[in-house]
Design an enzyme around this catalytic site. Structure first.
Site, PDB file in Angstrom:
ATOM      1  N   HIS A 270      39.755  45.571  41.045  1.00 29.52           N
ATOM      2  CA  HIS A 270      39.334  44.895  39.814  1.00 29.52           C
ATOM      3  C   HIS A 270      40.321  43.766  39.515  1.00 29.52           C
ATOM      4  O   HIS A 270      40.416  42.814  40.279  1.00 29.52           O
ATOM      5  CB  HIS A 270      39.248  45.916  38.676  1.00 29.52           C
ATOM      6  N   ASP A 371      38.731  35.190  41.242  1.00 32.65           N
ATOM      7  CA  ASP A 371      40.106  35.438  41.681  1.00 32.65           C
ATOM      8  C   ASP A 371      40.537  34.523  42.828  1.00 32.65           C
ATOM      9  O   ASP A 371      41.736  34.363  43.081  1.00 32.65           O
ATOM     10  CB  ASP A 371      40.259  36.893  42.125  1.00 32.65           C
TER      11      ASP A 371
END
Length: 439
Positions: A270, A371
Site C-alpha cells: 500500500h 507511486d
C-alpha cells in the site's frame, strides 16, 4: 457560511436520501459474489458506501464527481495558475461543492487555530528509538493525540446518536490540522537532529507543512500542495480507507480509526510503495549509471522480474489505465524539472515497463500508478529520505479519511460485519453447484 454551517444544511437532506434509497431499493442486487472474490481479497466486490470519491478503472479517481484536471482548474489556488490548495479539496469532499477563495482562506485559518499539539505527544514519540521507522513514530503521535478526542468525551456523557457527527467533525478537523505538525516533528527528529521548525501562521496547509519540514522554496510549496491534494482520497476499498471505515464503524473515534489506517498504509503493498519506487530507481542508477540506454533499462527490468520481484510503481488493484495522479505529477515535472536525471529515467520507464509487463501476461494493469513518480519529485527538491515518504502519504490521506468518517456518523452507517467462510464450506458449495448444473 462556514464549513460546519454548510454541513448542518446538507446532512438532513442526505439522511433522507439514504433512508429513501434503503426503503425503496434495499433488496436490489448489485452483483454476484464468486469464489475468486472471496479468496482474492474481495476484488471486484461491491460492499462499501463511500461518498467522497469514486474510482473508475479507466478514468481514474473523481473527487465528488471532479477529475484531477478539473480540480486543478476550479479549486482555489495560492496564486493564478497554481496548484489547488488542499483546504479547497477538504471543503469539496465534505460538501460536494467547489468553495470560493474566501471560504478556503477561512477554513485554512480555522485549521491553523486547531494545530497546537500537546507536549505529551512529543514525549510519546521521543520514547521511541530514533531508528524506529517514521511511520511507527507518526502513528504513535496520532495515538497520543487521541486523549483529546471530543467524540470519546461526548459518547461517555451519553450524546444522542443523531448528533454523533458533531464531535466527530471536531475530532476530524483537529486531527487534519495536527498531523502535519506531528509528521514534521518526526522528520526533524530523525533526519535533522531534532531541530524543530515552528509553524508559520501566514502560510496555507501545504506550504506550512513544507515549511515545518524545512523546505521554503516556492516550487516545493507548490509540490506539497499538489502532493497532498492528489493523495487525499481514493474511494473506500483501499487498505487505509477501508481500515478507518471498519474501525470507526465500532464507534471508535477518528484518532483511533486513523491510527489504524496508518498501520495499513505502512504496508509494502500500500503506502510503503512510494518508498520502494525511489529506492529501486536509485539502484538502477547505481548499477547502470544515469545515462542508461533503453536496452539496458529493459534488461534491468527483466532482471528484476526474473528474480521473483515486482517493478514498484506499476499496476493497480482497480485502475486499468495510467493513473491520472501519475500524469499530473509528470506534468509538474515537465514544467519545473524537465532536466532532472531521475525524472528522465522515470520517463524512460514509462516507455519500457508497460510493454514488458504486457508481454509477461500476468498483470491486468501494466501502467504506472501514483507511486511511480512522487519520490522523484520530492528527491529533486531535497526531501531525499525515502523511508519518510509514506508519512507524507499519511498526512494527505487524513483529509479524505476524516471527511468520510464525518459522513459515516452523519448517515448513521452501522457496524461493519461481513460473513466469512471456510475452505471446506467453499468446496461443498462448489460441489453442490456442479451437481445442480449437471442435473
Amino acid at each position: 457560511m462556514d464549513l460546519r454551517s454548510h454541513l448542518e444544511e446538507l446532512i438532513p437532506e442526505q439522511q433522507e436520501r439514504l433512508k429513501k434509497l434503503k426503503k425503496e431499493h434495499g433488496s436490489v442486487q448489485l452483483g454476484n459474489i464468486t469464489v475468486d472474490m472471496v479468496i482474492g481479497g474481495m476484488r471486484g466486490m461491491t460492499g462499501l458506501l463511500w461518498e467522497t470519491s469514486l474510482l473508475d478503472p479507466d478514468e481514474g479517481i473523481r473527487f465528488r464527481g471532479l477529475s484531477i484536471p478539473e480540480c486543478q482548474k476550479v479549486l482555489p489556488a495560492a496564486f493564478p495558475e497554481g496548484e489547488p490548495l488542499p483546504e479547497g479539496l477538504l471543503w469539496l469532499l465534505l460538501t460536494g461543492k467547489v468553495p470560493t477563495k474566501d471560504q478556503v482562506n477561512a477554513l485554512s485559518k480555522d485549521l491553523r487555530t486547531r494545530a497546537s499539539v500537546p507536549d505529551h505527544v512529543y514525549k510519546a514519540i521521543n520514547a521511541l528509538p530514533e531508528t524506529a521507522h517514521p511511520m511507527t513514530q507518526f502513528t504513535t503521535g496520532v495515538m497520543a493525540l487521541q486523549v483529546q478526542s471530543e467524540f470519546q468525551k461526548a459518547y461517555e456523557k451519553g450524546i444522542s446518536k443523531a448528533k454523533f457527527w458533531e464531535p466527530t467533525y471536531e475530532d476530524a478537523l483537529n486531527l487534519i490540522a495536527q498531523v502535519p505538525v506531528v509528521a514534521a516533528f518526526v522528520y526533524r527528529r530523525i533526519y535533522k537532529g531534532g531541530q524543530v521548525i515552528p509553524a508559520d501562521d501566514s502560510l496555507d496547509f501545504g506550504a506550512n507543512f513544507s515549511h515545518m519540514l524545512g523546505f521554503d522554496s516556492k516550487k516545493m510549496q507548490e509540490l506539497m500542495r499538489l502532493y497532498v491534494t492528489i493523495h487525499t482520497d481514493h474511494e473506500g476499498g483501499n487498505v487505509s480507507a477501508h481500515t478507518a471505515h471498519l474501525v470507526a464503524s465500532a464507534l471508535s473515534d477518528p484518532y483511533l480509526s486513523f491510527a489504524a489506517a496508518l498501520n495499513g498504509l505502512a504496508g509494502p503493498l500500500h503506502g510503503l510503495a512510494n518508498q520502494e519506487v525511489l529506492l529501486w530507481i536509485k539502484n538502477v542508477v547505481e548499477e547502470c549509471g544515469e545515462n542508461i540506454t533503453t536496452d539496458q533499462l529493459k534488461d534491468y527490468v527483466w532482471k528484476t522480474l526474473n528474480s521473483g520481484k515486482v517493478v514498484p510503481g506499476f499496476g493497480h488493484g482497480v485502475l486499468r489505465k495510467t493513473d491520472p495522479r501519475y500524469t499530473c505529477q509528470r506534468e509538474f515535472a515537465l514544467k519545473h524539472l524537465p532536466e532532472d536525471p531521475l525524472f528522465q529515467l522515470v520517463s524512460k520507464l514509462y516507455e519500457v515497463v508497460p510493454p514488458i509487463l504486457t508481454e509477461l501476461g500476468k498483470v491486468k494493469n501494466p501502467w504506472p500508478n501514483v507511486d511511480a513518480h512522487s519520490g522523484v519529485l520530492l528527491n529533486h527538491f531535497g526531501l531525499t529520505e525515502a523511508r519518510y515518504y509514506t508519512v507524507l502519504f499519511g498526512v494527505s490521506r487524513s483529509i479524505g479519511i476524516c471527511s468520510q468518517l464525518i459522513w459515516d456518523r452523519a448517515l448513521g452507517l452501522p457496524l461493519e460485519r461481513p460473513k466469512s467462510v471456510t475452505i471446506e464450506l467453499l468446496e461443498n458449495h462448489c460441489k453442490k453447484a456442479s451437481l445442480t448444473s449437471k442435473a
